[in-house]
Design an enzyme around this catalytic site. Structure first.
Site, PDB file in Angstrom:
ATOM      1  N   LYS A  24       9.528  10.625  -1.243  1.00 40.91           N
ATOM      2  CA  LYS A  24       8.630   9.845  -0.142  1.00 40.91           C
ATOM      3  C   LYS A  24       9.731   9.086   0.632  1.00 40.91           C
ATOM      4  O   LYS A  24       9.759   9.541   2.150  1.00 40.91           O
ATOM      5  CB  LYS A  24       7.825   9.017  -0.844  1.00 40.91           C
ATOM      6  CG  LYS A  24       6.999   8.201   0.283  1.00 40.91           C
ATOM      7  CD  LYS A  24       6.436   7.058  -0.531  1.00 40.91           C
ATOM      8  CE  LYS A  24       6.133   5.981   0.668  1.00 40.91           C
ATOM      9  NZ  LYS A  24       5.639   4.520   0.366  1.00 40.91           N
ATOM     10  N   THR A  63       6.387   0.329   1.794  1.00 35.99           N
ATOM     11  CA  THR A  63       7.212   0.987   2.447  1.00 35.99           C
ATOM     12  C   THR A  63       6.719   2.084   3.295  1.00 35.99           C
ATOM     13  O   THR A  63       6.213   2.935   2.838  1.00 35.99           O
ATOM     14  CB  THR A  63       8.025   1.533   1.195  1.00 35.99           C
ATOM     15  OG1 THR A  63       8.845   0.683   0.684  1.00 35.99           O
ATOM     16  CG2 THR A  63       9.360   2.756   1.894  1.00 35.99           C
ATOM     17  N   LYS A  83      15.532  -0.351   4.798  1.00 33.48           N
ATOM     18  CA  LYS A  83      15.070   0.250   3.435  1.00 33.48           C
ATOM     19  C   LYS A  83      15.385   1.619   3.336  1.00 33.48           C
ATOM     20  O   LYS A  83      15.677   2.355   2.687  1.00 33.48           O
ATOM     21  CB  LYS A  83      13.553  -0.240   2.889  1.00 33.48           C
ATOM     22  CG  LYS A  83      12.921   0.699   1.910  1.00 33.48           C
ATOM     23  CD  LYS A  83      12.496  -0.134   0.699  1.00 33.48           C
ATOM     24  CE  LYS A  83      12.349   0.673  -0.583  1.00 33.48           C
ATOM     25  NZ  LYS A  83      11.090   0.519  -1.285  1.00 33.48           N
ATOM     26  N   LEU A 120       0.802  -1.166  -0.024  1.00 32.82           N
ATOM     27  CA  LEU A 120       0.088   0.113  -0.104  1.00 32.82           C
ATOM     28  C   LEU A 120       0.805   1.255   0.113  1.00 32.82           C
ATOM     29  O   LEU A 120       1.950   1.139   0.409  1.00 32.82           O
ATOM     30  CB  LEU A 120      -0.883   0.018   1.103  1.00 32.82           C
ATOM     31  CG  LEU A 120      -1.818  -1.477   1.193  1.00 32.82           C
ATOM     32  CD1 LEU A 120      -2.155  -1.778   2.503  1.00 32.82           C
ATOM     33  CD2 LEU A 120      -3.057  -1.125   0.450  1.00 32.82           C
ATOM     34  N   PRO A 121       0.362   2.522  -0.496  1.00 35.22           N
ATOM     35  CA  PRO A 121       1.183   3.718  -0.673  1.00 35.22           C
ATOM     36  C   PRO A 121       1.807   4.332   0.460  1.00 35.22           C
ATOM     37  O   PRO A 121       2.979   4.626   0.759  1.00 35.22           O
ATOM     38  CB  PRO A 121       0.167   4.556  -1.374  1.00 35.22           C
ATOM     39  CG  PRO A 121      -1.228   3.796  -1.673  1.00 35.22           C
ATOM     40  CD  PRO A 121      -1.021   2.582  -0.876  1.00 35.22           C
TER      41      PRO A 121
END
Lengths: 296, 296, 296, 296
Positions: A246, A96, A171, A65-66
């Protein structure tokens, strides 16, 4: 294996394809009917809601999901996964998001008896199609072993980074460094070429010296240095500048929460942000070298 | 071969040793009698002045000096090399200076019939002793071939970077990038560890992902990650912070002259400068991670 | 006038005192009984809950809360203000939060017939006690006029900044600039003094030249320049570094949402964050000059 | 008084005019015959060389040159001022150069019996014409008194900043701060307007709050806020971006020499440098706001 897959986005289609090719049964849900169609065309079954996926006889549910707010809603919202899922179903969030949110959701899952892994992915749509993604995984090692059968058909490696949230930590740390090195390479290559060097020769020197990095030897932003990098195709495809913004935002936000300064990281975020503000946010992030090249 | 060597510094001793071991005759000059003694102990002959070296029957003269003003003085000053050297003697300046000055001196040499190479070196005193230095060489390719017999006994590679000054350009561009990536690794490792990751695991993830760079996989600044990096010995030895400040100063100065912005490069220079101002300038530059680690 | 006051914090006590001295009746609520006691000692009445304040016969409710999530909860939560307040009660939020959240809450208030102003305050606890606060006000001009009777007893000015949220915009923009100029003054004063100038003379020159700013002429961070600035009392009191970090965080977050780069602003945030990470977050933000002064 | 004036540039014409109007006799030299003509048209006498000025019966010699290397050459070169000037002639260097060079030249002057002042000027060509320049003066107070008769006809104030070189220190510190605050105002104004504020209202709030500075209240870079700032005339005239880059270069260079970090200062220099690299170096430095405004 019976697998639920919620939130397909651009990468979900090829990932679903690879899972089905490997013999898994896939039940998918996405708000976009186009994204669902790509998966059903590949052999997946469409579900009508998150709750339907959660309530079905799946062994694993994967979500992608975003942002953190979507993850929280899909897992913890009314009619969310946790409201309907059977105990023992393994939950894997491949989104992420920030580590603290990942830990919150995982703790909520654990409370009702579901193991959960955070498994953000790197490698982009190209890696999704080729099945060469990397998963950075946080959670119990045993749960990762249960997931390997699925993760291995989508990616080339799934690295165990430690307990819950650590996949996100790895990450965010990696991409923070990536965002910095790409601007570093852009500055070094631009300066060297302006001072009279051939860009290919300069890249060769750097790639065999202490400046060597993935951004110079695998993804060099200077046009003409590498045939298969985004620089060779007008910076199309690849990892978009807005996605880098982002990820750097996740890094600076996490740093703020733990009181850690990020001087180069925060400045890099602003440099990409200024580039995106000029309408370039869809270009691959290596296009940031345009900021430094006078002819462009 | 008969070789003159002017300006020994810390690295000149082992370099002289390696040349003599390879059968070359060495005539050396340095203002420091201690530096001269190291070379004569290894079998070199001491000269009393720059002019004596320039006037003797050498085939090659190598210089290695702290800054551009010294290079200009040694070559172009009264009683300097150019005033006394025979035509056809090959001049090699192994100093790290700005490219424009290197080009000026090379042009002056060429005017009176002497070929000149700029050949700044990387690899530090360790590389000098082991004979594994890298020379980044600017000048004519044919002149570099003449020099290989000598350069190869001191280093593992001599890379031709293009015409005069390009050795300096390559070095300044590489070290600019190195200075940036080291701070980038410091920020990424510190953030990841503060957020809960084991430093060794984080380094492994980065080293197999897109954040990979020499500063993370060969010279990791986080204590405990690598046994043979300066971080394992209190940041002693290695490449001093003050030398990194000097190199970043060459980069930002060159960038100013050609009207090129260096956002991360200039900020990195200031970060090292602030660290040095707190009395840490003698530590290896990877010690910059101390800026980011709260316990230290 | 009957006034409700929710969320007293450090500044609420003196603000309450000034309102009561001016003849207003005050009904206060705060989670901290200590904060409530300061207000009741001054003559206020204590309420047991947000709902009690909202349900009582007040004409104006003022809130002053630490962050947007508290504001949303106090206004829009179950048993929050909007659930119980009579139409026509004027709502004034004096918290410093991001403009978008301020607009959301104001829109929710308006939907059920309550006018709302965002009125973040500057001037600190000193200004609260002296009644010299500045309110930067977003909302309808007519609503600001209704509020003036109350705001004027607490502050020396209430500036109308435009529609809802613009009070927050003005505050975030002003404090962004303040955070930058303070570091700018720190760099300029430190450099000048290191280069041999008397700090008082340097401040005088700057204050009559183009470098003049509030951070130099009213709040100079260099010790010995001004008798009444925090620098004269070990950087105690004043506007804490951690509060500046919060405000710069609001600025960079808002900038990210609208795709605007903030190069100096983001770097300044990190500089203060690094200073706070070394345990100095409670000091006045002008203590950032310690980063630049070698003797300290 | 008999005055020699070497190095007229753009500002020398109006300065000469004002001195002549005040009754002084002027002997001028400049490499540009156009610049000389402006002065002789105003009543000055042209000299054929620096040596001619130095050897004539002047009481004061004023120099105004582009950079330290020119100052050193004009004073200390063969046929320079110091080679020919009579003792007791007061030397005033109005160039903007680094403090260390200023001190070197002043020491050389003093050695042969000439008092020297460094007196860099601010106020631009507009101030030169109007006679409202500010001189920041380093040297002996008594020498400044001797110079006042001349300086006062060219400027509105001459501030004594301490011993030799301190005029340069004051100028470099002030302009460092100016370069930072202008970008700070650009970020704050751009963010505030993007978030919905009227630029004039935002400037008013800032100008009465803690963000107040010369760059906001006297020289606001946002178009439409002030009628008489460069922003109102397309950023023509004023203080060119390339001059700001030069002054910030002096600041970062001086800071490097004394081991002082300048985080915002160095970043600001690079921001202006990037702007100049895009061909905007001739615009007033307040045009840097274009970097932040999407529509421009």
């Amino acid at each position: 294996m019976q697998i639920g897959f919620i939130g397909l986005g651009n990468m979900g289609g090829p990932m679903a394809h690879n899972m089905i090719q490997a013999g898994h049964d896939l039940l998918v849900f996405d708000l976009s009917s186009d994204a669902v169609k790509v998966a059903t065309d590949a052999g997946a079954t469409a579900a009508g809601s998150v709750a339907e996926v959660a309530g079905s006889a799946v062994e694993i549910i994967i979500t992608m999901l975003p942002a953190a707010m979507h993850v929280k809603q899909v897992y913890q919202g009314e009619n969310g996964i946790l409201a309907g899922v059977a105990p023992q179903v393994l939950l894997i969030d491949a989104s992420t998001i920030d580590p603290l949110s990942a830990r919150e959701v995982a703790a909520a899952a654990q409370e009702q008896g579901n193991a959960m892994l955070d498994a953000p992915v790197s490698g982009g749509t190209g890696g999704a199609a080729a099945g060469t993604l990397t998963f950075m995984v946080g959670g119990e090692a045993a749960d990762l072993e249960r997931a390997r059968g699925v993760l291995d058909v989508m990616g080339k490696q799934a690295i165990h980074c430690g307990p819950s949230g650590n996949g996100q930590v790895a990450k965010v740390a990696n991409n923070l460094l990536l965002g910095i090195t790409m601007i570093g390479v852009s500055e070094a290559m631009s300066l060297g070429v302006t001072l009279g060097m051939d860009p290919k020769v300069l890249a060769e020197v750097i790639n065999t010296s202490s400046g060597r990095c993935w951004s110079s030897d695998t993804y060099n932003p200077f046009p003409g240095v590498m045939d298969n990098a985004p620089a060779a195709r007008g910076y199309s495809g690849g990892f978009g500048t807005d996605l880098m913004i982002k990820d750097l935002g996740l890094a600076t936000e996490a740093a703020k929460q733990v009181g850690q300064p990020l001087l180069l990281g925060a400045l890099s975020q602003q440099i990409y942000q200024g580039f995106s503000a000029k309408g370039q946010g869809q270009l691959d992030f290596s296009a940031i070298i345009k900021n430094y090249r006078q002819e462009e």
